[in-house]
Design a protein around this motif. Sequence first.
Motif, PDB file in Angstrom:
ATOM      1  N   GLU A 281       0.904  -1.026  -0.127  1.00  0.00           N
ATOM      2  CA  GLU A 281       0.030   0.107   0.212  1.00  0.00           C
ATOM      3  C   GLU A 281       0.541   1.258   0.276  1.00  0.00           C
ATOM      4  O   GLU A 281       0.858   2.453  -0.505  1.00  0.00           O
TER       5      GLU A 281
ATOM      6  N   PRO B 133      -6.011  -1.495   2.125  1.00  0.00           N
ATOM      7  CA  PRO B 133      -5.741  -3.733   2.287  1.00  0.00           C
ATOM      8  C   PRO B 133      -6.438  -4.764   1.013  1.00  0.00           C
ATOM      9  O   PRO B 133      -6.074  -5.220   0.294  1.00  0.00           O
TER      10      PRO B 133
ATOM     11  N   PHE C  48       0.035  -4.672   4.127  1.00  0.00           N
ATOM     12  CA  PHE C  48      -0.370  -3.463   4.436  1.00  0.00           C
ATOM     13  C   PHE C  48      -0.075  -3.057   5.831  1.00  0.00           C
ATOM     14  O   PHE C  48      -0.120  -4.474   6.711  1.00  0.00           O
TER      15      PHE C  48
END
Length: 212
Positions: free
Chosen positions: A29, A64, A87
Amino acid sequence: MRPRRRETKPLKRVIEKRPELRTVVVFCEGKNSEPDYINGLKKLPEVAENTALNLELHPEQGVPLTLVQMAVERLEDPEVDECWCIFDVEWPKNHPNLFNARQLALAKGVNLVISNPCFELWLILHHREFAKFATTGEAESMSRKLDGRAGKSIDASAYMPLREQAARRAERLEQRHRQNGTTFPNDNPSSGMHHFLQALGQQKGTRRAAER
């Protein structure tokens, strides 16, 4: 009498067949510290000799659930052996759909590395033990103080020699949460990155779902 010539066998060129690399795709991420760290791992000889480690980032820093959905699609490629999503939980406000992301990953065979509150907790563990609850801002601030960086990007080469002791510290945190009955997403502080490091040494073809 002329000496009899010995017949010589034609020289055969011996070509060593290089073993096929295990293909591992990683979804992150973040666009700074996580990719920097993964790219540092890619350069390690012990990783490069047996694993093709590919990094894929969501163009808009997906949450996520989005990352797991991307990984599920990527796993349909027969050339891909494993997919991992890295993440954060985030505190004081958790990422949305954390439980849905985790359930989808388990159902579809996507491996997870979750850091709580954030990836910077894993970076902290390279330098010292850390066992108290922390917000994302607190972990980020401490991480920058420990390595002296000004922004979010890291010098991965400085972290690679320290990764084993970080893994041992992360294992101890995991054991403490298990003993205390502390479950996700309240297992703050924690990081599953040590499981990812361990997986990089596995044999090709072991596709399994990991919940970390």
